[in-house]
Scaffold this motif. Structure first.
Motif, PDB file in Angstrom:
ATOM      1  N   TYR A 167       0.888  -1.293   0.061  1.00 13.65           N
ATOM      2  CA  TYR A 167      -0.200  -0.115   0.091  1.00 13.65           C
ATOM      3  C   TYR A 167       1.006   1.290   0.113  1.00 13.65           C
ATOM      4  CZ  TYR A 167       1.051  -0.053   4.990  1.00 13.65           C
ATOM      5  OH  TYR A 167       1.848   0.016   6.170  1.00 13.65           O
ATOM      6  N   LYS A 168       0.205   2.389  -0.417  1.00 15.52           N
ATOM      7  CA  LYS A 168       0.704   3.597  -0.246  1.00 15.52           C
ATOM      8  C   LYS A 168      -0.338   4.476   0.336  1.00 15.52           C
ATOM      9  CE  LYS A 168       3.019   6.959  -3.123  1.00 15.52           C
ATOM     10  NZ  LYS A 168       4.524   6.580  -2.988  1.00 15.52           N
ATOM     11  N   ALA A 169       0.347   5.295   1.392  1.00 15.62           N
ATOM     12  CA  ALA A 169      -0.275   6.042   2.244  1.00 15.62           C
ATOM     13  C   ALA A 169      -0.297   7.578   2.018  1.00 15.62           C
ATOM     14  CB  ALA A 169       0.014   5.916   3.664  1.00 15.62           C
ATOM     15  N   PHE A 170      -1.346   8.160   1.889  1.00 20.72           N
ATOM     16  CA  PHE A 170      -1.376  10.078   1.510  1.00 20.72           C
ATOM     17  C   PHE A 170      -1.646  10.628   2.627  1.00 20.72           C
ATOM     18  CE2 PHE A 170      -1.797   7.644  -2.520  1.00 20.72           C
ATOM     19  CZ  PHE A 170      -0.925   8.195  -3.102  1.00 20.72           C
ATOM     20  N   VAL A 171      -1.344  11.660   3.419  1.00 24.83           N
ATOM     21  CA  VAL A 171      -1.652  12.313   4.567  1.00 24.83           C
ATOM     22  C   VAL A 171      -1.626  13.518   4.072  1.00 24.83           C
ATOM     23  CG1 VAL A 171      -1.079  12.679   6.799  1.00 24.83           C
ATOM     24  CG2 VAL A 171      -0.197  10.412   6.019  1.00 24.83           C
ATOM     25  N   THR A 172      -2.942  14.400   4.502  1.00 28.06           N
ATOM     26  CA  THR A 172      -3.146  15.611   3.644  1.00 28.06           C
ATOM     27  C   THR A 172      -3.919  16.306   4.655  1.00 28.06           C
ATOM     28  OG1 THR A 172      -5.303  15.015   2.719  1.00 28.06           O
ATOM     29  CG2 THR A 172      -3.341  14.877   1.365  1.00 28.06           C
ATOM     30  N   GLU A 173      -3.881  17.681   4.899  1.00 26.53           N
ATOM     31  CA  GLU A 173      -4.671  18.529   5.577  1.00 26.53           C
ATOM     32  C   GLU A 173      -6.081  18.328   5.173  1.00 26.53           C
ATOM     33  OE1 GLU A 173      -3.400  22.480   6.631  1.00 26.53           O
ATOM     34  OE2 GLU A 173      -1.186  21.793   7.191  1.00 26.53           O
ATOM     35  N   ALA A 174      -6.899  18.154   6.049  1.00 26.09           N
ATOM     36  CA  ALA A 174      -8.322  18.102   5.560  1.00 26.09           C
ATOM     37  C   ALA A 174      -8.949  19.256   4.574  1.00 26.09           C
ATOM     38  CB  ALA A 174      -9.296  17.678   6.889  1.00 26.09           C
ATOM     39  N   THR A 175      -8.832  20.452   5.407  1.00 23.08           N
ATOM     40  CA  THR A 175      -9.317  21.596   4.516  1.00 23.08           C
ATOM     41  C   THR A 175      -8.542  22.008   3.127  1.00 23.08           C
ATOM     42  OG1 THR A 175      -8.173  23.012   5.722  1.00 23.08           O
ATOM     43  CG2 THR A 175     -10.388  22.388   6.429  1.00 23.08           C
ATOM     44  N   THR A 176      -7.525  21.989   2.979  1.00 24.12           N
ATOM     45  CA  THR A 176      -6.585  22.453   2.016  1.00 24.12           C
ATOM     46  C   THR A 176      -6.116  21.276   0.818  1.00 24.12           C
ATOM     47  OG1 THR A 176      -4.632  22.312   3.050  1.00 24.12           O
ATOM     48  CG2 THR A 176      -5.776  24.365   3.176  1.00 24.12           C
ATOM     49  N   LEU A 177      -6.191  19.957   1.531  1.00 24.33           N
ATOM     50  CA  LEU A 177      -5.770  18.785   0.894  1.00 24.33           C
ATOM     51  C   LEU A 177      -3.998  18.824   0.694  1.00 24.33           C
ATOM     52  CD1 LEU A 177      -8.540  17.811  -1.482  1.00 24.33           C
ATOM     53  CD2 LEU A 177      -7.958  16.918   0.602  1.00 24.33           C
ATOM     54  N   GLU A 178      -3.312  19.632   1.146  1.00 30.16           N
ATOM     55  CA  GLU A 178      -1.837  19.885   1.036  1.00 30.16           C
ATOM     56  C   GLU A 178      -1.427  19.096   2.099  1.00 30.16           C
ATOM     57  OE1 GLU A 178      -0.935  24.140   1.793  1.00 30.16           O
ATOM     58  OE2 GLU A 178      -1.947  24.646   0.097  1.00 30.16           O
ATOM     59  N   LEU A 231       5.004   4.232  10.203  1.00 32.37           N
ATOM     60  CA  LEU A 231       5.705   4.432   9.229  1.00 32.37           C
ATOM     61  C   LEU A 231       6.087   5.986   9.104  1.00 32.37           C
ATOM     62  CD1 LEU A 231       3.338   2.821   6.563  1.00 32.37           C
ATOM     63  CD2 LEU A 231       5.414   1.976   7.569  1.00 32.37           C
ATOM     64  N   LYS A 232       7.137   6.296   8.503  1.00 32.50           N
ATOM     65  CA  LYS A 232       7.780   7.696   8.315  1.00 32.50           C
ATOM     66  C   LYS A 232       7.034   8.358   7.346  1.00 32.50           C
ATOM     67  CE  LYS A 232      11.776  10.544   8.096  1.00 32.50           C
ATOM     68  NZ  LYS A 232      13.286  10.616   7.911  1.00 32.50           N
ATOM     69  N   VAL A 233       6.480   9.383   7.577  1.00 34.72           N
ATOM     70  CA  VAL A 233       5.792   9.970   6.313  1.00 34.72           C
ATOM     71  C   VAL A 233       6.951  11.312   5.917  1.00 34.72           C
ATOM     72  CG1 VAL A 233       3.798  11.810   6.029  1.00 34.72           C
ATOM     73  CG2 VAL A 233       3.477   9.992   7.421  1.00 34.72           C
ATOM     74  N   GLU A 234       7.088  11.205   4.495  1.00 33.57           N
ATOM     75  CA  GLU A 234       7.873  12.002   3.770  1.00 33.57           C
ATOM     76  C   GLU A 234       7.052  12.716   3.000  1.00 33.57           C
ATOM     77  OE1 GLU A 234      11.505   9.929   2.864  1.00 33.57           O
ATOM     78  OE2 GLU A 234      12.045   9.966   4.722  1.00 33.57           O
ATOM     79  N   SER A 235       7.084  14.095   2.648  1.00 34.69           N
ATOM     80  CA  SER A 235       6.510  14.916   1.739  1.00 34.69           C
ATOM     81  C   SER A 235       4.805  14.439   1.688  1.00 34.69           C
ATOM     82  CB  SER A 235       7.018  14.545   0.425  1.00 34.69           C
ATOM     83  OG  SER A 235       8.203  15.112   0.362  1.00 34.69           O
ATOM     84  N   GLY A 236       4.384  14.108   2.794  1.00 32.61           N
ATOM     85  CA  GLY A 236       2.797  13.657   2.851  1.00 32.61           C
ATOM     86  C   GLY A 236       2.606  12.286   2.358  1.00 32.61           C
ATOM     87  N   GLN A 237       3.646  11.445   2.162  1.00 34.60           N
ATOM     88  CA  GLN A 237       3.317   9.950   1.730  1.00 34.60           C
ATOM     89  C   GLN A 237       4.205   9.051   2.554  1.00 34.60           C
ATOM     90  OE1 GLN A 237       4.202   9.728  -2.652  1.00 34.60           O
ATOM     91  NE2 GLN A 237       2.812  11.404  -3.086  1.00 34.60           N
ATOM     92  N   ALA A 238       3.654   7.905   2.526  1.00 33.12           N
ATOM     93  CA  ALA A 238       4.495   6.604   3.172  1.00 33.12           C
ATOM     94  C   ALA A 238       4.118   5.375   2.464  1.00 33.12           C
ATOM     95  CB  ALA A 238       4.298   6.662   4.464  1.00 33.12           C
ATOM     96  N   ASP A 239       5.078   4.432   2.193  1.00 30.64           N
ATOM     97  CA  ASP A 239       4.672   3.203   1.740  1.00 30.64           C
ATOM     98  C   ASP A 239       4.879   1.998   2.764  1.00 30.64           C
ATOM     99  OD1 ASP A 239       4.899   4.285  -0.967  1.00 30.64           O
ATOM    100  OD2 ASP A 239       6.822   4.355  -1.118  1.00 30.64           O
ATOM    101  N   GLY A 240       4.115   1.018   2.488  1.00 23.76           N
ATOM    102  CA  GLY A 240       4.344  -0.256   3.653  1.00 23.76           C
ATOM    103  C   GLY A 240       3.683  -1.593   2.832  1.00 23.76           C
ATOM    104  N   VAL A 241       4.079  -2.621   3.664  1.00 28.66           N
ATOM    105  CA  VAL A 241       3.494  -3.765   3.224  1.00 28.66           C
ATOM    106  C   VAL A 241       3.235  -4.802   4.587  1.00 28.66           C
ATOM    107  CG1 VAL A 241       6.085  -4.811   3.470  1.00 28.66           C
ATOM    108  CG2 VAL A 241       4.184  -5.917   1.934  1.00 28.66           C
TER     109      VAL A 241
END
Length: 170
Positions: free
Chosen positions: A58-69, A93-103
């Motif tokens: 999987y690939k994870a995306f972490v964003t701010e809810a209102t701006t999606l940044e 998982l370490k989040v870098e640039s709003g993303q993380a990868d895992g298995v």
């Protein structure tokens, strides 16, 4: 029909009051969002269902809810729950640039002692849940936490015999 002049003035005053109230509410919401930014997590999987013993990539995306940044959080928690609701595995998982990868391997490796006695086994088939969240998300309602149910099918006895695959629910 033409209304008297007083009713026109009253309507105009009410209209201005509603506009002022909407502006105040909007300003309050914006202030709250800037002081307490909410985050959202989304996981993108490599498949919609899996067989026993496979890996869930999987690939994870972490964003701010209102701006999606990109969100400022640096750690993402991913929980893997059994069909019974018991926590099987938790990944940080370490989040870098709003993303993380895992298995998540669908193998029960257990402890060293368990592996020596019985070896590594595949998890039983069933409906497993994957949850993902940041520490910031725990301050808000539980509905904000990402959750997905993943079916895990029994491994076919013969290669290519996928018409008999099924999920055994506990």
């Amino acid at each position: 029909y033409c209304p008297p002049d007083d009713s026109v003035r009253t309507y105009a005053a009410k209209s201005t009051d509603y506009t002022d109230n909407r502006i105040k509410i909007t300003d309050n919401i914006n202030s709250f969002n800037s002081m307490f930014p909410q985050e959202k997590v989304y996981l993108e999987f490599d498949n919609t269902a899996y067989f026993q013993g496979e890996n869930i990539w999987y690939k994870a995306f972490v964003t701010e809810a209102t701006t999606l940044e990109r969100a400022p959080s640096g750690v993402l928690y991913v929980d893997f729950l059994a069909p019974t609701g018991q926590l099987i595995l938790q990944q940080k998982l370490k989040v870098e640039s709003g993303q993380a990868d895992g298995v998540i391997p669908l193998l029960d490796a257990g402890t060293q002692q368990t592996r020596e006695k019985r070896g590594v086994l595949a998890y039983p088939s069933g409906f497993y849940e994957i949850r993902a969240y940041t520490q910031n998300m725990l301050d808000f309602s539980p509905e904000a936490i990402f959750s997905r149910v993943i079916p895990v099918y029994t491994q076919p006895k013969f290669v290519g015999e996928y018409n008999r695959s099924h999920v055994v629910s506990n």
